[in-house]
Design a protein around this motif. Structure first.
Motif, short mmCIF file in Angstrom:
data_model
loop_
_atom_site.label_atom_id
_atom_site.label_comp_id
_atom_site.label_asym_id
_atom_site.label_seq_id
_atom_site.Cartn_x
_atom_site.Cartn_y
_atom_site.Cartn_z
N MET A 250 0.83 -1.20 0.00
CA MET A 250 0.00 0.00 0.00
C MET A 250 0.86 1.26 0.00
O MET A 250 0.55 2.25 -0.67
CB MET A 250 -0.94 0.00 1.21
CG MET A 250 -1.99 -1.10 1.20
SD MET A 250 -3.12 -1.02 2.63
CE MET A 250 -4.14 0.39 2.17
N ILE A 251 1.96 1.22 0.76
CA ILE A 251 2.88 2.36 0.79
C ILE A 251 3.47 2.61 -0.60
O ILE A 251 3.52 3.75 -1.08
CB ILE A 251 4.01 2.10 1.81
CG1 ILE A 251 3.46 2.15 3.25
CG2 ILE A 251 5.14 3.13 1.65
CD1 ILE A 251 4.45 1.70 4.31
N LEU A 252 3.90 1.54 -1.27
CA LEU A 252 4.55 1.67 -2.57
C LEU A 252 3.59 2.19 -3.64
O LEU A 252 4.02 2.77 -4.65
CB LEU A 252 5.13 0.32 -3.00
CG LEU A 252 6.23 -0.26 -2.12
CD1 LEU A 252 6.68 -1.62 -2.65
CD2 LEU A 252 7.42 0.68 -2.02
N GLN A 253 2.29 1.99 -3.44
CA GLN A 253 1.30 2.40 -4.44
C GLN A 253 0.72 3.79 -4.20
O GLN A 253 -0.17 4.22 -4.93
CB GLN A 253 0.16 1.38 -4.47
CG GLN A 253 0.59 0.00 -4.98
CD GLN A 253 -0.49 -1.05 -4.80
OE1 GLN A 253 -1.66 -0.73 -4.60
NE2 GLN A 253 -0.09 -2.32 -4.86
N THR A 254 1.22 4.51 -3.21
CA THR A 254 0.71 5.86 -2.97
C THR A 254 1.13 6.79 -4.11
O THR A 254 2.17 6.59 -4.75
CB THR A 254 1.23 6.41 -1.63
OG1 THR A 254 2.66 6.30 -1.59
CG2 THR A 254 0.62 5.65 -0.47
N PRO A 255 0.34 7.85 -4.39
CA PRO A 255 0.65 8.76 -5.50
C PRO A 255 2.02 9.43 -5.34
O PRO A 255 2.49 9.65 -4.21
CB PRO A 255 -0.47 9.80 -5.42
CG PRO A 255 -1.58 9.11 -4.71
CD PRO A 255 -0.93 8.18 -3.73
N PRO A 256 2.65 9.76 -6.45
CA PRO A 256 3.99 10.38 -6.39
C PRO A 256 4.03 11.70 -5.63
O PRO A 256 5.06 12.03 -5.04
CB PRO A 256 4.35 10.58 -7.86
CG PRO A 256 3.50 9.61 -8.61
CD PRO A 256 2.22 9.51 -7.82
N ASP A 257 2.92 12.46 -5.66
CA ASP A 257 2.96 13.77 -5.02
C ASP A 257 2.59 13.73 -3.54
O ASP A 257 2.56 14.76 -2.87
CB ASP A 257 2.02 14.74 -5.74
CG ASP A 257 0.56 14.28 -5.72
OD1 ASP A 257 0.33 13.10 -5.38
OD2 ASP A 257 -0.32 15.10 -6.05
N THR A 258 2.33 12.54 -3.00
CA THR A 258 2.05 12.43 -1.58
C THR A 258 3.30 12.77 -0.78
O THR A 258 4.39 12.30 -1.08
CB THR A 258 1.59 11.00 -1.21
OG1 THR A 258 0.31 10.76 -1.81
CG2 THR A 258 1.48 10.83 0.29
N ARG A 259 3.12 13.57 0.26
CA ARG A 259 4.25 13.95 1.12
C ARG A 259 4.22 13.19 2.44
O ARG A 259 5.26 12.86 2.98
CB ARG A 259 4.22 15.46 1.39
CG ARG A 259 5.42 15.97 2.16
CD ARG A 259 6.68 15.92 1.32
NE ARG A 259 7.82 16.46 2.04
CZ ARG A 259 8.93 15.80 2.35
NH1 ARG A 259 9.05 14.53 1.98
NH2 ARG A 259 9.93 16.36 2.98
N LEU A 260 3.01 12.91 2.96
CA LEU A 260 2.88 12.22 4.24
C LEU A 260 1.99 10.99 4.07
O LEU A 260 0.88 11.09 3.57
CB LEU A 260 2.27 13.15 5.29
CG LEU A 260 1.92 12.53 6.65
CD1 LEU A 260 3.17 12.04 7.37
CD2 LEU A 260 1.14 13.52 7.52
N ILE A 261 2.50 9.84 4.48
CA ILE A 261 1.76 8.58 4.44
C ILE A 261 1.51 8.15 5.88
O ILE A 261 2.46 8.04 6.67
CB ILE A 261 2.53 7.50 3.68
CG1 ILE A 261 2.86 7.95 2.25
CG2 ILE A 261 1.76 6.19 3.66
CD1 ILE A 261 3.80 7.02 1.52
#
Length: 501
Positions: A250-261
């Motif tokens: 799930m972490i690896l699939q987050t959008p490129p522009d995400t800053r905080l997961i």
């Protein structure tokens, strides 16, 4: 007209109390809170014996908490292996304890106040015992009156007086309606009541339009992971590897522009000392992709264990938030020598977490996140700790899978929204099974994921700088106002007693 017998009035109090949860989420019939308090206060002014007033309050409180916190039985049945009868008895015991506060409010009203003085004292005493209930014996703020107005116009008082001030205004409206009905033959009283209601409504709307905070920095792009891991699997050693793999994907699939997961409470269901290589790999990934990870994971330090949130920001040293306000009989055991064997009989291994002691805000991309874990977000004083350390947004991680398909998660979301409205800060909530959500600084739910599905909530929040009056002074203004009103109620009561003599 003959007054109904006391048993009938006690039955009425029980019925009113049983309907009390309907004023809260997920039903959110906020006008019902005013109507139910109107009914209870009407019963209170038609009874002179303090003991009977206490019984009316106890009946209302017991029914309210038996119905409104019945979800606790789900946890006790499913995870503590209690049969439904024993789990129900535990809920009844909690309801009885909470009912003591409502009983105390009405007893005090009957013991020390008469006539118009009692009318003035009732809403003050009602919210003061709620304030006390959130503090004594670790505190239990559920079903406090102010939370019913989270998304209503009376909630405009929240940044000024907090949710207990909102509750005072709500109960105040109810008592004005009682007075108008009591003196319905007097046109001046009816006119004065209408004017009072208009003044309270106008003041609430005006108060809610004032902004004490202002945007600071650029919007922060966030991804909130809702893993939807069943409790029966989460703490199964054979499932740990699959759970870690699930969240890493799930972490690896987050959008490129995400800053905080953000991952939920105990998303990684084992100590950080057990997975050093995985943490090192996540640090490398964080540095490469310029993303910050906030992961719920138990922390082991020496012989102490914490329910914690771990922040990974590239190769920087790990930062931690350790939960301070622990759940009694879940995360720790009060009076362990006496109660420990009983608790461990039902839930072996529980009650072993230590109390955290700050910091309460973590740096995130030039901003600060005011941290809470699980039900800490329901306590205004816990949320304020991060705000006092300069938080520009609120961040909570939780796991409500313990309470199954119940109203607990919706109640929690409503309380979280009130915290945002009190502090005028956006709130980021990541939960295991829901309700994962983004909340605006005015308490509006911007977006959310449905419960009991896995998924990622992507969005942006605008961090806010500054403090509301409540954020700066907490409940002090509300307590001062309540003290003034109680003194005035005492004066009115003494004058009326003197005139009768």
């Amino acid at each position: 007209m003959k007054k109904p017998s006391f048993p009938l009035r006690l039955l009425a109090a029980l019925i009113l109390g049983a309907a009390w949860p309907l004023a809260f989420a997920p039903f959110a019939w906020w006008p019902l809170a005013i109507a139910l308090l109107f009914g209870l206060f009407w019963l209170a002014i038609t009874e002179e014996r303090p003991q009977r007033l206490a019984a009316l309050g106890a009946g209302f409180g017991f029914a309210a908490f038996a119905a409104g916190t019945s979800w606790i039985a789900i946890t006790l049945h499913n995870f503590a292996n209690m049969d439904w009868a024993l789990a129900g008895a535990a809920v009844a015991l909690l309801a009885a304890c909470c009912a003591v506060y409502a009983a105390l409010a009405l007893w005090l009203a009957g013991r020390f106040f008469v006539g118009n003085g009692r009318l003035l004292a009732l809403p003050v005493l009602w919210t003061l015992v709620e304030w006390a209930r959130a503090r004594l014996f670790t505190g239990f703020p559920w079903l406090a009156t102010g939370y019913t107005q989270t998304h209503a116009f009376l909630g405009g008082f929240a940044p000024w007086l907090g949710q207990y001030g909102v509750g005072l205004a709500t109960a105040g409206v109810a008592v004005i309606l009682v007075y108008m009905l009591q003196r319905r033959q007097s046109r001046p009283v009816l006119l004065g009541g209408v004017v009072s209601l208009l003044v309270i409504s106008g003041a609430a709307m005006a108060a809610g339009s004032v902004s004490f905070t202002h945007p600071v920095g650029k919007p922060l792009r966030v991804s909130l992971l809702q893993g939807n891991i069943a409790i029966s699997e989460k703490w199964n050693a054979a499932k740990v590897s699959a759970i870690l793999h699930h969240y890493v994907n799930m972490i690896l699939q987050t959008p490129p522009d995400t800053r905080l997961i953000v991952l939920p409470e105990t998303a990684f269901p084992l100590f950080q000392t057990e997975i050093p290589s995985l943490i090192e790999q996540l640090q490398q990934w964080s540095a490469t992709h310029r993303k910050i990870l906030l992961i719920g994971i138990p922390e082991e330090v020496g012989r102490k264990y914490y329910n914690a949130a771990m922040e990974i920001d590239g190769k920087a040293p790990l930062r931690w938030y350790r939960k301070e306000h622990l759940v009694p009989f879940g995360e720790y055991i009060p009076m362990p020598v006496l109660l420990g064997p009983l608790v461990h009989h039902f839930l072996p291994g529980l009650g072993s977490f230590s109390f955290g002691d700050g910091p309460y805000a973590l740096p995130v991309d030039g901003q600060k996140a005011g941290m809470t874990i699980c039900y800490e977000e329901s306590f205004s004083r816990d949320v304020r700790k991060g705000v006092r350390e300069g938080a520009t947004f609120l961040l909570n991680i939780s796991d409500y899978a313990w309470y199954g398909h119940s109203i607990a998660a919706a109640q929690s979301l409503q309380m979280a929204a009130m915290q945002s409205r009190q502090e005028q800060k956006p709130d980021v909530r990541a939960t295991n099974t829901g309700i994962t959500a983004l909340i605006s600084p005015h308490g509006r739910v911007i977006s959310q994921l449905p419960q009991f599905v896995g998924g990622t909530l992507n969005g942006a929040i605008q961090p806010m700088s500054g403090e509301t009056p409540f954020g700066r002074w907490g409940s002090l203004p509300y307590l001062l106002l309540s003290s003034v009103l109680l003194l005035l109620a005492l004066v009115l009561s003494r004058r009326q007693s003197s005139s009768r003599q």
